[in-house]
Design a protein around this motif. Structure first.
Motif, mmCIF file in Angstrom:
data_model
loop_
_atom_site.group_PDB
_atom_site.id
_atom_site.type_symbol
_atom_site.label_atom_id
_atom_site.label_comp_id
_atom_site.label_asym_id
_atom_site.label_seq_id
_atom_site.Cartn_x
_atom_site.Cartn_y
_atom_site.Cartn_z
ATOM 1 N N SER A 254 0.855 -1.179 0.000
ATOM 2 C CA SER A 254 0.000 0.000 0.000
ATOM 3 C C SER A 254 0.894 1.233 0.000
ATOM 4 O O SER A 254 1.524 1.560 1.006
ATOM 5 C CB SER A 254 -0.906 -0.003 1.241
ATOM 6 N N ASN A 272 -7.128 -0.567 5.334
ATOM 7 C CA ASN A 272 -8.254 -1.466 5.577
ATOM 8 C C ASN A 272 -8.846 -1.985 4.269
ATOM 9 O O ASN A 272 -9.266 -3.149 4.185
ATOM 10 C CB ASN A 272 -9.320 -0.763 6.409
ATOM 11 N N LYS A 273 -8.871 -1.147 3.255
ATOM 12 C CA LYS A 273 -9.350 -1.593 1.940
ATOM 13 C C LYS A 273 -8.404 -2.633 1.350
ATOM 14 O O LYS A 273 -8.847 -3.618 0.745
ATOM 15 C CB LYS A 273 -9.471 -0.394 0.999
ATOM 16 N N GLN A 274 -7.098 -2.401 1.535
ATOM 17 C CA GLN A 274 -6.116 -3.359 1.028
ATOM 18 C C GLN A 274 -6.299 -4.716 1.705
ATOM 19 O O GLN A 274 -6.248 -5.767 1.055
ATOM 20 C CB GLN A 274 -4.698 -2.835 1.279
ATOM 21 N N ALA A 276 -8.989 -5.912 3.038
ATOM 22 C CA ALA A 276 -10.287 -6.511 2.709
ATOM 23 C C ALA A 276 -10.377 -6.991 1.265
ATOM 24 O O ALA A 276 -11.009 -8.024 0.995
ATOM 25 C CB ALA A 276 -11.399 -5.506 2.981
ATOM 26 N N TYR A 277 -9.708 -6.260 0.344
ATOM 27 C CA TYR A 277 -9.987 -6.527 -1.065
ATOM 28 C C TYR A 277 -8.772 -6.885 -1.924
ATOM 29 O O TYR A 277 -8.946 -7.397 -3.030
ATOM 30 C CB TYR A 277 -10.674 -5.304 -1.700
ATOM 31 N N ASN A 278 -7.572 -6.634 -1.466
ATOM 32 C CA ASN A 278 -6.422 -6.900 -2.314
ATOM 33 C C ASN A 278 -6.166 -8.406 -2.398
ATOM 34 O O ASN A 278 -5.939 -9.062 -1.384
ATOM 35 C CB ASN A 278 -5.177 -6.198 -1.748
ATOM 36 N N PRO A 279 -6.193 -8.983 -3.611
ATOM 37 C CA PRO A 279 -6.015 -10.436 -3.746
ATOM 38 C C PRO A 279 -4.646 -10.934 -3.299
ATOM 39 O O PRO A 279 -4.474 -12.134 -3.058
ATOM 40 C CB PRO A 279 -6.223 -10.681 -5.250
ATOM 41 N N THR A 281 -3.393 -10.676 -0.548
ATOM 42 C CA THR A 281 -3.489 -11.181 0.827
ATOM 43 C C THR A 281 -3.746 -12.683 0.876
ATOM 44 O O THR A 281 -3.598 -13.303 1.937
ATOM 45 C CB THR A 281 -4.599 -10.454 1.587
ATOM 46 N N GLU A 282 -4.107 -13.269 -0.236
ATOM 47 C CA GLU A 282 -4.356 -14.699 -0.279
ATOM 48 C C GLU A 282 -3.066 -15.512 -0.430
ATOM 49 O O GLU A 282 -3.067 -16.731 -0.288
ATOM 50 C CB GLU A 282 -5.315 -15.024 -1.426
#
Length: 291
Positions: A254, A272-274, A276-279, A281-282
């Motif tokens: 980020s 927080n958006k990163q 929740a939504y950044n792929p 993180t998988e």
């Protein structure tokens, strides 16, 4: 200009004129770093430094920022460093920023009066590698510095009115010490209150001791989610002291930069958006690029 070996400067100094003053790093043992593995630490002959300064003046009609390289320029003898600063001040009267690399221990090896002389001679800013505030991590990475050393060095620089940018590394504790690393780093920053900070995501340098530790399963890389959670903890728990946040290193998941503490809320919204939504993180292991 004459440069020897690999050359590095902070990304904030992208438009600065570079004057090579020392060769290599006086520590040069940190497990994560290979920046200066191609040379032994030494101080260039002062007459050669002067020739470069004079050549730089002839080649550049207007210079507002100069950065002295290599690592730990502050490790020079005060007498010689003052001669370099005085020479630059004489030949570049239009200069607004004169910066260098300095370990926190390098401040401690000087007296406050010596540091004040450097400030009077034109030195404005020092870039200092903190890396972590966790005692165990500092020992493991062979930083040869304690929390107490960093605090003392920061206090001396502040008394001399030298601005300090402290850099540190998200993920330096690995997967296992992620929480300890960021909690202790944040607490140390709250004590030191540097003028600027530069958090960077961990990058494994080819040929580094860290790379070998990973191969021997002695260090487990953190996940991207852990990196983001470390930054979130920092944003939630760093005190409201005036500071500039240089969080836009190329390896950061980020990318954010701005004046602290005003930037806290927008930065937290972004992180927080990163999360929740950044792929990314998988993924199980962080993937970054060598410097």
């Amino acid at each position: 200009m004459h440069y020897e070996g690999k050359i590095y400067r902070p990304w904030m100094e992208a438009h600065s004129l570079l004057i090579q003053t020392t060769l290599g790093c006086s520590n040069n043992q940190c497990t994560f770093c290979t920046m200066f593995d191609d040379k032994r630490f030494s101080v260039r002959d002062i007459e050669d430094i002067f020739l470069d300064i004079e050549e730089a003046r002839r080649a550049n009609p207007h210079v507002e920022s100069i950065f002295l390289i290599d690592g730990n320029v502050m490790a020079m003898r005060t007498e010689n460093l003052l001669k370099v600063l005085d020479k630059i001040k004489l030949l570049f009267p239009e200069l607004k920023n004169l910066a260098l690399y300095s370990g926190f221990n390098d401040f401690r090896r000087k007296s406050v009066s010596e540091l004040k002389e450097m400030r009077s001679a034109g030195l404005t800013t020092a870039y200092s590698g903190l890396e972590s505030g966790d005692p165990i991590v500092l020992q493991r990475i062979k930083k040869r510095m304690t929390r107490e050393n960093a605090i003392e060095g920061m206090e001396m620089a502040r008394e001399a009115d030298i601005r300090v940018l402290a850099s540190f590394i998200f993920g330096m504790g690995g997967k296992e010490r992620s929480t300890d690393h960021i909690v202790n780093t944040t607490s140390l920053l709250n004590i030191m209150k540097p003028d600027a900070i530069a958090p960077m995501a961990l990058a494994v340098q080819p040929g580094s001791e860290l790379e070998k530790e990973i191969a021997r399963n002695e260090f487990t890389l953190p996940s991207p989610l852990q990196i983001l959670e470390e930054e979130k903890y920092l944003l939630e728990n760093m005190d409201d002291f005036d500071c500039y946040y240089w969080g836009d290193h190329g390896n950061n998941i980020s990318s954010m930069r701005g004046a602290w503490p005003a930037a806290r809320e927008p930065f937290l919204e972004n992180i927080n958006k990163q999360i929740a939504y950044n792929p990314v993180t998988e993924k199980n292991v962080i993937e970054t690029f060598a410097w």
